[in-house]
Design an enzyme around this catalytic site. Structure first.
Site: not given
Ligand code: LER
Ligand code: MN
Length: 291
Positions: A165, A171, A198, A201, A224, A230, A259
């Site tokens: 991912e 992060e 995701d 991100h 995700h 978020r 998520e």
């Molecule tokens: C985990 O799937 C994720 O998206 C991260 O932000 C975990 O810190």
């Molecule tokens: Mn994620």
């Protein structure tokens, strides 16, 4: 069969499935709608109309595999993927820690997650377990450790998919973009290693979410969803109709898994995710592609 029926929206068979993340134990990570109380929360998730639960598990030793299997069987829910980041977040295990013993523990932890994943028919997420580059270690060495760890895990059981991912720069500092994810896949050279994208991100790192989805194409194994803040999809400013249409364009037929922050509360967040995403999934399958 049951899940085919659940994916039938207004008579239209859709092939994308909807999931939500549940942590099997308490965790510091905040973007989790549900934490703990597995049986109670799994029943809720099933009643809400999700097809599956993505389980965030710090250590497979903490869960009872046969209990999980029979509970989810009863509820007709699958487990598309297992999240593993808590092993870094709570215990500091990482593939690139300068301490060999910690690197070994991280690799062994992922192998044990792969055993559980095989029993549950899941993939294993490689996210924060990658870790951060230590200032005293070169980028070259860090990258080698990462690739070696991925190869060792991929080879351990080629029937189980590992999904890397890309995570935003605030992060994580190893594989933040989809392009970097594709480069790692090329170096690792195992087809059981793919990508998990995701939207949260991607919104930070990618010039175009849509071009990046197209770049990942058939190496995209899992997805995700969360809005720009978020929260649940629809609560921020991401263009989910276009994101979903792009997934359809690349014939993505896996899970889109929420998520999300448990806001305004877990059940409302989950319910709004189902309402918004079901509507969207059926509408993108009922009209021609807008490309
Ligand atoms: C985990 O799937 C994720 O998206 C991260 O932000 C975990 O810190
Ligand atoms: Mn994620």
């Amino acid at each position: 069969m049951a899940s085919d029926l659940r994916n039938t929206e207004n008579g239209i068979i859709t092939s994308m499935k909807l999931g939500i993340v549940l942590s099997t134990q308490a965790a510091k990570f905040s973007a989790l709608a549900y934490k703990g109380q597995l049986a109670e929360n799994a029943a809720k998730i099933s009643r809400l109309g999700f097809d599956g639960i993505e389980l965030a598990i710090r250590d497979p030793q903490l869960v009872n595999q046969s209990e999980i299997k029979s509970l989810l069987n009863e509820l007709d829910l699958t487990v598309p993927a297992i999240g593993t980041g808590q092993a870094f977040g709570e215990e500091g295990l990482s593939f690139v820690n300068p301490d060999l013993a910690i690197r070994r523990q991280a690799i062994e932890r992922i192998k044990s997650q792969m055993e559980l994943a095989e029993a549950l028919g899941s993939m294993v997420i490689i996210g924060l377990i990658r870790g951060f580059r230590d200032k005293g270690v070169s980028g070259h060495q860090t990258n080698n450790w990462l690739i070696e760890a991925l190869r060792e895990c991929a080879q351990h059981n080629e029937r189980v998919k590992l999904i890397i991912e890309p995570i935003n720069r605030y992060e994580c500092d190893l594989v933040c973009t989809v392009q970097e994810g594709m480069e790692i896949l090329e170096s690792v050279e195992y087809s059981n290693v793919g990508l998990l994208l995701d939207t949260f991100h991607m919104n930070i790192e990618e010039p175009s979410l849509y071009d990046s989805i197209i770049l990942a194409k058939d190496r995209l194994y899992h997805f995700h969803i969360a809005d720009s803040n978020r929260w649940y999809p629809g609560a921020g400013h991401l263009d989910f109709p276009k994101i979903m249409d792009t997934l359809r364009q690349i014939n993505y037929n896996g899970f889109v898994s929420a998520e999300i922050l448990p806001l305004p509360d877990p059940d409302v967040a989950a319910k709004r995710t189902v309402d918004y995403m079901r509507n969207l999934i059926s509408s993108i399958y009922s009209v021609p592609l807008c490309w």
